[in-house]
Design an enzyme around this catalytic site. Sequence first.
Site, short mmCIF file in Angstrom:
data_model
loop_
_atom_site.label_atom_id
_atom_site.label_comp_id
_atom_site.label_asym_id
_atom_site.label_seq_id
_atom_site.Cartn_x
_atom_site.Cartn_y
_atom_site.Cartn_z
N ASP A 2 0.87 -1.16 0.00
CA ASP A 2 0.00 0.00 0.00
C ASP A 2 0.92 1.23 0.00
O ASP A 2 2.10 1.12 0.33
CB ASP A 2 -0.87 -0.04 1.27
CG ASP A 2 -1.61 1.24 1.52
OD1 ASP A 2 -2.29 1.72 0.59
OD2 ASP A 2 -1.51 1.78 2.64
N ASP A 15 -0.25 5.11 0.91
CA ASP A 15 -0.51 6.13 1.93
C ASP A 15 -0.44 5.53 3.34
O ASP A 15 -1.12 4.53 3.63
CB ASP A 15 -1.88 6.76 1.71
CG ASP A 15 -1.94 7.58 0.43
OD1 ASP A 15 -2.75 8.50 0.37
OD2 ASP A 15 -1.18 7.31 -0.51
N GLU A 31 -1.62 10.60 4.24
CA GLU A 31 -2.76 10.24 3.42
C GLU A 31 -2.92 11.39 2.42
O GLU A 31 -3.33 12.50 2.79
CB GLU A 31 -4.02 10.08 4.27
CG GLU A 31 -4.00 8.89 5.21
CD GLU A 31 -4.19 7.56 4.51
OE1 GLU A 31 -4.76 7.53 3.39
OE2 GLU A 31 -3.78 6.53 5.07
N ARG A 45 -14.88 11.99 -0.88
CA ARG A 45 -13.71 12.81 -0.54
C ARG A 45 -13.18 13.57 -1.75
O ARG A 45 -12.86 14.75 -1.66
CB ARG A 45 -12.62 11.92 0.07
CG ARG A 45 -12.93 11.48 1.49
CD ARG A 45 -11.91 10.52 2.03
NE ARG A 45 -12.06 9.19 1.50
CZ ARG A 45 -11.14 8.23 1.55
NH1 ARG A 45 -9.97 8.49 2.09
NH2 ARG A 45 -11.38 7.03 1.07
N SER A 64 -2.52 1.24 -4.67
CA SER A 64 -2.95 2.33 -3.81
C SER A 64 -4.36 2.78 -4.12
O SER A 64 -4.74 2.91 -5.28
CB SER A 64 -1.98 3.51 -3.99
OG SER A 64 -2.44 4.63 -3.25
N GLY A 65 -5.11 3.05 -3.06
CA GLY A 65 -6.39 3.73 -3.20
C GLY A 65 -6.20 5.22 -3.37
O GLY A 65 -7.16 5.97 -3.48
N LYS A 124 -7.10 -4.17 -5.32
CA LYS A 124 -5.76 -4.48 -4.81
C LYS A 124 -5.53 -5.99 -4.83
O LYS A 124 -4.47 -6.47 -5.26
CB LYS A 124 -5.58 -3.93 -3.39
CG LYS A 124 -5.47 -2.42 -3.31
CD LYS A 124 -5.17 -1.98 -1.88
CE LYS A 124 -5.00 -0.48 -1.79
NZ LYS A 124 -4.43 -0.03 -0.53
N ASP A 172 -1.85 -0.94 5.92
CA ASP A 172 -2.23 -0.40 7.24
C ASP A 172 -3.73 -0.26 7.43
O ASP A 172 -4.20 -0.11 8.55
CB ASP A 172 -1.57 0.97 7.46
CG ASP A 172 -2.24 2.06 6.63
OD1 ASP A 172 -2.82 3.00 7.22
OD2 ASP A 172 -2.22 1.97 5.40
N ASN A 211 -8.82 -1.52 3.59
CA ASN A 211 -8.84 -1.87 2.17
C ASN A 211 -7.60 -2.65 1.73
O ASN A 211 -7.51 -3.08 0.58
CB ASN A 211 -9.02 -0.62 1.29
CG ASN A 211 -7.86 0.34 1.37
OD1 ASN A 211 -7.21 0.47 2.41
ND2 ASN A 211 -7.58 1.04 0.29
#
Length: 242
Positions: free
Chosen positions: A31, A33, A40, A77, A121-122, A174, A197, A200
């Site tokens: 991941d 962030d 983030e 967001r 990554s999201g 992912k 972390d 997701n």
Amino acid sequence: MPSRTEFAPGLSIQGFTPPLRLSDFKLAAFDMDSTLINIECVDEIADAVGLKEEVAAITEATMRGEIADFKESLRRRVALLRGVTVADMELVYTSRLQLNPGAERLIAACKAAGMKTLLVSGGFTFFADRVRDRLGIDYTRSNVLEIESGPNCGQLTGRMVNQPWGDICDGAEKRKMLLETCSQLGISPKQAIAVGDGANDLPMMGEAGLSVAYHAKPRVREQAMVAIDEGGLDRVLEVVRP
């Protein structure tokens, strides 16, 4: 799940007996962030329009697993980011984004062991592609922020751009990218290490042969085989020896 035991201060394990050998693994998936990097990105971009607190609250709830629909959470967001400029994002990258401690050493150790590396990554390509290049990561998947053309050229629209593989890189994506990369490399997912972390990250961590939670949310820490609660990412190398 077997009971967790403290292997060393700030480092706990469950479900395996260390040490493992890094050379037995062929892929490391990360991941971005709050895992490879210290921020983030969506929260810091929101700071440019005075909405960091509002956006960060949604991010935190999502990463804890309290908001189950990651895609809807991210759309909410990103909608708040409308009007943020590319220059604002550049400032986030240059003044706020740092690699987390141990990231470079761990990636270097993986490469030295002949492993491939994957960033899933999201977050957004604006940052993910730069982190990929900085660390020499082999594969990446992340989200593309739509940028206005015309009169508001250089500003975010508050939307994301669909990509050939789909709309948003969430937990399911992912996992899919991890499995596709393993297939492409001709390896089993059990030859992969997955590091994250947030909630997701759990789908890909569940497929990997070794799952690592880095300063993670409680739900992620509980399920991971390795939990790093103190120190840098390179603490993985205490239980998976080069």
